[in-house]
Design a protein around this motif. Sequence first.
Motif, PDB file in Angstrom:
ATOM      1  N   ARG A  26      87.792  32.979  25.113  1.00 40.55           N
ATOM      2  CA  ARG A  26      86.604  33.116  24.280  1.00 40.55           C
ATOM      3  C   ARG A  26      85.375  32.549  24.993  1.00 40.55           C
ATOM      4  O   ARG A  26      84.310  33.170  25.001  1.00 40.55           O
ATOM      5  CB  ARG A  26      86.808  32.410  22.937  1.00 40.55           C
ATOM      6  CG  ARG A  26      85.692  32.679  21.933  1.00 40.55           C
ATOM      7  CD  ARG A  26      85.810  31.808  20.693  1.00 40.55           C
ATOM      8  NE  ARG A  26      85.621  30.389  20.976  1.00 40.55           N
ATOM      9  CZ  ARG A  26      84.446  29.818  21.277  1.00 40.55           C
ATOM     10  NH1 ARG A  26      83.365  30.552  21.335  1.00 40.55           N
ATOM     11  NH2 ARG A  26      84.354  28.531  21.510  1.00 40.55           N
ATOM     12  N   ARG A  27      85.539  31.402  25.609  1.00 46.22           N
ATOM     13  CA  ARG A  27      84.410  30.804  26.338  1.00 46.22           C
ATOM     14  C   ARG A  27      84.015  31.660  27.541  1.00 46.22           C
ATOM     15  O   ARG A  27      82.826  31.796  27.840  1.00 46.22           O
ATOM     16  CB  ARG A  27      84.756  29.388  26.770  1.00 46.22           C
ATOM     17  CG  ARG A  27      84.761  28.423  25.606  1.00 46.22           C
ATOM     18  CD  ARG A  27      84.967  27.016  26.050  1.00 46.22           C
ATOM     19  NE  ARG A  27      85.008  26.141  24.902  1.00 46.22           N
ATOM     20  CZ  ARG A  27      85.489  24.925  24.926  1.00 46.22           C
ATOM     21  NH1 ARG A  27      85.969  24.421  26.046  1.00 46.22           N
ATOM     22  NH2 ARG A  27      85.496  24.186  23.839  1.00 46.22           N
ATOM     23  N   ALA A  28      84.999  32.238  28.205  1.00 50.03           N
ATOM     24  CA  ALA A  28      84.702  33.132  29.341  1.00 50.03           C
ATOM     25  C   ALA A  28      83.914  34.341  28.857  1.00 50.03           C
ATOM     26  O   ALA A  28      82.964  34.786  29.520  1.00 50.03           O
ATOM     27  CB  ALA A  28      85.992  33.560  30.033  1.00 50.03           C
ATOM     28  N   THR A  29      84.305  34.864  27.714  1.00 54.65           N
ATOM     29  CA  THR A  29      83.580  36.006  27.141  1.00 54.65           C
ATOM     30  C   THR A  29      82.164  35.617  26.779  1.00 54.65           C
ATOM     31  O   THR A  29      81.219  36.383  27.024  1.00 54.65           O
ATOM     32  CB  THR A  29      84.323  36.555  25.905  1.00 54.65           C
ATOM     33  OG1 THR A  29      85.624  36.978  26.311  1.00 54.65           O
ATOM     34  CG2 THR A  29      83.575  37.710  25.271  1.00 54.65           C
ATOM     35  N   GLU A  30      81.965  34.431  26.228  1.00 52.33           N
ATOM     36  CA  GLU A  30      80.613  33.955  25.913  1.00 52.33           C
ATOM     37  C   GLU A  30      79.760  33.872  27.177  1.00 52.33           C
ATOM     38  O   GLU A  30      78.603  34.275  27.168  1.00 52.33           O
ATOM     39  CB  GLU A  30      80.668  32.583  25.245  1.00 52.33           C
ATOM     40  CG  GLU A  30      80.979  32.617  23.775  1.00 52.33           C
ATOM     41  CD  GLU A  30      80.954  31.223  23.146  1.00 52.33           C
ATOM     42  OE1 GLU A  30      80.581  30.240  23.825  1.00 52.33           O
ATOM     43  OE2 GLU A  30      81.290  31.135  21.963  1.00 52.33           O
ATOM     44  N   ARG A  31      80.336  33.350  28.273  1.00 52.39           N
ATOM     45  CA  ARG A  31      79.588  33.246  29.529  1.00 52.39           C
ATOM     46  C   ARG A  31      79.258  34.640  30.074  1.00 52.39           C
ATOM     47  O   ARG A  31      78.156  34.884  30.548  1.00 52.39           O
ATOM     48  CB  ARG A  31      80.378  32.447  30.569  1.00 52.39           C
ATOM     49  CG  ARG A  31      80.423  30.953  30.289  1.00 52.39           C
ATOM     50  CD  ARG A  31      81.004  30.177  31.454  1.00 52.39           C
ATOM     51  NE  ARG A  31      82.343  30.608  31.832  1.00 52.39           N
ATOM     52  CZ  ARG A  31      83.480  30.194  31.273  1.00 52.39           C
ATOM     53  NH1 ARG A  31      83.444  29.303  30.293  1.00 52.39           N
ATOM     54  NH2 ARG A  31      84.641  30.632  31.696  1.00 52.39           N
ATOM     55  N   TRP A  32      80.226  35.556  29.965  1.00 54.99           N
ATOM     56  CA  TRP A  32      80.020  36.922  30.437  1.00 54.99           C
ATOM     57  C   TRP A  32      78.889  37.574  29.653  1.00 54.99           C
ATOM     58  O   TRP A  32      77.996  38.210  30.231  1.00 54.99           O
ATOM     59  CB  TRP A  32      81.332  37.702  30.293  1.00 54.99           C
ATOM     60  CG  TRP A  32      81.213  39.168  30.540  1.00 54.99           C
ATOM     61  CD1 TRP A  32      81.071  39.786  31.759  1.00 54.99           C
ATOM     62  CD2 TRP A  32      81.225  40.195  29.557  1.00 54.99           C
ATOM     63  NE1 TRP A  32      81.005  41.143  31.571  1.00 54.99           N
ATOM     64  CE2 TRP A  32      81.092  41.427  30.235  1.00 54.99           C
ATOM     65  CE3 TRP A  32      81.344  40.211  28.169  1.00 54.99           C
ATOM     66  CZ2 TRP A  32      81.081  42.646  29.576  1.00 54.99           C
ATOM     67  CZ3 TRP A  32      81.333  41.421  27.517  1.00 54.99           C
ATOM     68  CH2 TRP A  32      81.198  42.619  28.222  1.00 54.99           C
ATOM     69  N   ARG A  33      78.897  37.416  28.329  1.00 58.79           N
ATOM     70  CA  ARG A  33      77.843  37.995  27.496  1.00 58.79           C
ATOM     71  C   ARG A  33      76.488  37.362  27.788  1.00 58.79           C
ATOM     72  O   ARG A  33      75.466  38.046  27.805  1.00 58.79           O
ATOM     73  CB  ARG A  33      78.184  37.844  26.015  1.00 58.79           C
ATOM     74  CG  ARG A  33      79.263  38.806  25.585  1.00 58.79           C
ATOM     75  CD  ARG A  33      79.523  38.743  24.107  1.00 58.79           C
ATOM     76  NE  ARG A  33      80.338  39.875  23.713  1.00 58.79           N
ATOM     77  CZ  ARG A  33      81.249  39.846  22.761  1.00 58.79           C
ATOM     78  NH1 ARG A  33      81.435  38.737  22.059  1.00 58.79           N
ATOM     79  NH2 ARG A  33      81.946  40.920  22.489  1.00 58.79           N
ATOM     80  N   ALA A  34      76.469  36.069  28.036  1.00 61.67           N
ATOM     81  CA  ALA A  34      75.210  35.400  28.389  1.00 61.67           C
ATOM     82  C   ALA A  34      74.677  35.955  29.701  1.00 61.67           C
ATOM     83  O   ALA A  34      73.468  36.172  29.850  1.00 61.67           O
ATOM     84  CB  ALA A  34      75.424  33.894  28.488  1.00 61.67           C
TER      85      ALA A  34
END
Length: 124
Positions: A26-34
């Motif tokens: 989930r955190r990786a996805t947040e970084r990717w979206r950012a």
Amino acid sequence: MIIPVVMREIGTIMPRQADQSNEVGRRATERWRAGLRTAAVPEACHVDTAIAAAVSIYLARMQDFREDVPSPLKRVIADALKILADRGYDASGATKKTMGRLLYRRDRAKLRNSVETPAVRKSL
């Protein structure tokens, strides 16, 4: 209510609850979206929405000139309705929602104006 039942059957409940066992993902996805936002690159859902808006604008032009919708576009819309039905949605409800989304958008004039005037970079 039938939609949560249908959505459960096809494996999607919205809004989804965060899966604690996937916190790293989930955190990786947040970084990717950012990163996408920083680079001003749209996610697939934003592209999908823009395509639907463009179809709506095209249909509005067809209505303005009282022209018939071309067969290929009719086929695209029919295919979208079939996809929705195949995913478990009521055919009548899907048709009503799809036609409303394409023909009776409240933001249709704003959308048309945005494609008929020069693009100006806006803040995301």
